[in-house]
Design a protein around this motif. Structure first.
Motif, PDB file in Angstrom:
ATOM      1  N   ILE A 207     -11.817 -32.841 -28.062  1.00 21.90           N
ATOM      2  CA  ILE A 207     -11.493 -34.518 -28.121  1.00 21.90           C
ATOM      3  C   ILE A 207     -11.891 -34.936 -26.792  1.00 21.90           C
ATOM      4  N   ALA A 232      -8.714 -35.739 -33.456  1.00 25.51           N
ATOM      5  CA  ALA A 232     -10.094 -35.739 -33.023  1.00 25.51           C
ATOM      6  C   ALA A 232     -11.024 -36.971 -33.943  1.00 25.51           C
ATOM      7  N   LYS A 233     -11.003 -36.608 -35.214  1.00 23.38           N
ATOM      8  CA  LYS A 233     -11.510 -37.795 -36.208  1.00 23.38           C
ATOM      9  C   LYS A 233     -11.392 -39.218 -35.913  1.00 23.38           C
ATOM     10  N   SER A 236     -11.877 -39.246 -30.831  1.00 27.73           N
ATOM     11  CA  SER A 236     -12.838 -38.601 -30.156  1.00 27.73           C
ATOM     12  C   SER A 236     -13.960 -39.720 -29.854  1.00 27.73           C
ATOM     13  N   GLU A 237     -14.476 -39.783 -28.766  1.00 26.31           N
ATOM     14  CA  GLU A 237     -15.699 -40.343 -28.349  1.00 26.31           C
ATOM     15  C   GLU A 237     -16.940 -39.556 -28.621  1.00 26.31           C
ATOM     16  N   THR A 239     -19.679 -38.338 -30.851  1.00 23.57           N
ATOM     17  CA  THR A 239     -20.115 -38.662 -32.122  1.00 23.57           C
ATOM     18  C   THR A 239     -20.709 -37.451 -32.777  1.00 23.57           C
ATOM     19  N   LYS A 242     -17.181 -35.539 -33.904  1.00 28.30           N
ATOM     20  CA  LYS A 242     -15.973 -36.271 -34.354  1.00 28.30           C
ATOM     21  C   LYS A 242     -15.548 -35.821 -35.848  1.00 28.30           C
ATOM     22  N   GLY A 246     -13.856 -32.292 -33.864  1.00 28.16           N
ATOM     23  CA  GLY A 246     -14.073 -31.857 -32.685  1.00 28.16           C
ATOM     24  C   GLY A 246     -14.453 -30.389 -32.638  1.00 28.16           C
TER      25      GLY A 246
END
Length: 341
Positions: A207, A232-233, A236-237, A239, A242, A246
């Protein structure tokens, strides 16, 4: 006949240019451009012609023609890219000039007659192996790259000379480099994963967030039992991963595509463990080790020679780099960027 007409037309254009420009503004001839100075190193000039004949420059121009067409010089983007790249090539040529001057001072220059003999031998080998000694095919291949046989030999000799000078200077500077048994053992102990029977692998998820504070909040949620993929979905940054919760898939320990700090944090995890915040050049990661495959480490006796050579090479590279930087710093170098294009 066509070539003669082209030459005549060119001559007329030059005469016309001179006649209308007068004495105040005469357009530079190709010869004058080639002889213009792009850099001076301890009193020795590097000309525009030297820069333009450099194989890296020739490759650059060939790529520019493929991407932007024959009129690439009229494209602002192309000109900007080429000027920047030619500046970097010139920097390399300046460095080589400094090394060559120092080699001359240290009496390390290769023998010119031996160089020419070696060049002719190597070119003959290329001609035989790649073209079956077919002169027409060889000449056609040279022409396609913008060379005549004479200009190709000049370039080849220059490159061969540079290689031998660099090698002689390196050998002279590093002749006393030694690696001890303790250094070998220390490196072996600190890099066990590099000497396994097979390459170690790990299945990871992560993540990615921007700050350490955000990462700590993510870790706190996971410690309370929230699902890693769900978090994570949500936050998280990254893309690329995500939507997959993750999941990064299986990664080899020696995969150089990943940030070194990230890899160090991942390698330290046991199977099923989740890390605290791990900083990388992309931000802060919380890493989960889903699975891990680690193999037995080869005994030192099997890899000792390999480590010794690697450490010697590392020391030599560092020593030569430091010395060349010292020489450049002490040199009198002037660049004339306006003459690069």
């Amino acid at each position: 006949m066509k070539n003669i007409k082209k030459l005549v037309t060119t001559a007329c254009i030059i005469v016309f240019t001179f006649s209308i420009a007068g004495c105040n503004m005469i357009e530079k001839t190709p010869e004058a451009i080639a002889n213009s100075t792009v850099a001076v190193v301890n009193g020795e000039k590097i000309t525009r012609g030297d820069l333009d004949k450099n194989p890296n420059t020739m490759q650059l121009i060939s790529q520019a023609k493929q991407q932007y067409g024959e009129d690439y010089a009229k494209n602002d983007e192309a000109v900007s890219v080429i000027k920047n790249q030619k500046g970097q090539i010139l920097d390399s040529m300046i460095t080589m000039k400094v090394i060559e001057q120092k080699a001359k001072e240290l009496k390390l220059l290769p023998d010119e007659n031996k160089l020419k003999s070696e060049m002719n031998s190597q070119i003959a080998q290329i001609k035989k192996q790649q073209f079956g000694n077919n002169t027409e095919q060889f000449d056609a291949a040279l022409k396609a790259q913008g060379f005549t046989e004479s200009s190709f030999k000049d370039m080849y000799l220059s490159q061969l000379k540079a290689q031998q000078i660099e090698q002689k200077v390196s050998d002279s500077l590093t002749k006393n480099v030694k690696v001890t048994d303790k250094q070998i053992e220390d490196y072996y102990k600190a890099n066990q994963d590099k000497f396994t029977e097979q390459t170690d692998k790990m299945h990871l998820a992560h993540i990615l967030v921007k700050t350490k504070d955000e990462a700590e909040k993510v870790k706190a949620r996971l410690d309370k039992g929230e699902d890693f993929a769900k978090v994570a979905k949500e936050v998280s940054e990254d893309t690329n991963t995500k939507s997959k919760g993750g999941d990064l898939g299986t990664i080899s320990y020696d995969d150089s595509q990943y940030d070194a700090q990230f890899m160090a944090g991942a390698k330290a995890l046991k199977k099923g463990a989740i890390s605290g915040p791990v900083k990388s050049s992309f931000g802060y990661h919380i890493i989960k080790c889903i699975d891990k495959q680690e193999y037995p480490v080869k005994p030192l006796s099997k890899v000792k020679d390999q480590i010794k050579k690697q450490l010697e090479d590392n020391q030599k590279t560092k020593l030569v780099s430091q010395k060349v930087q010292e020489w450049k710093k002490a040199a009198n170098i002037t660049k004339k960027d306006k003459n690069i294009m």
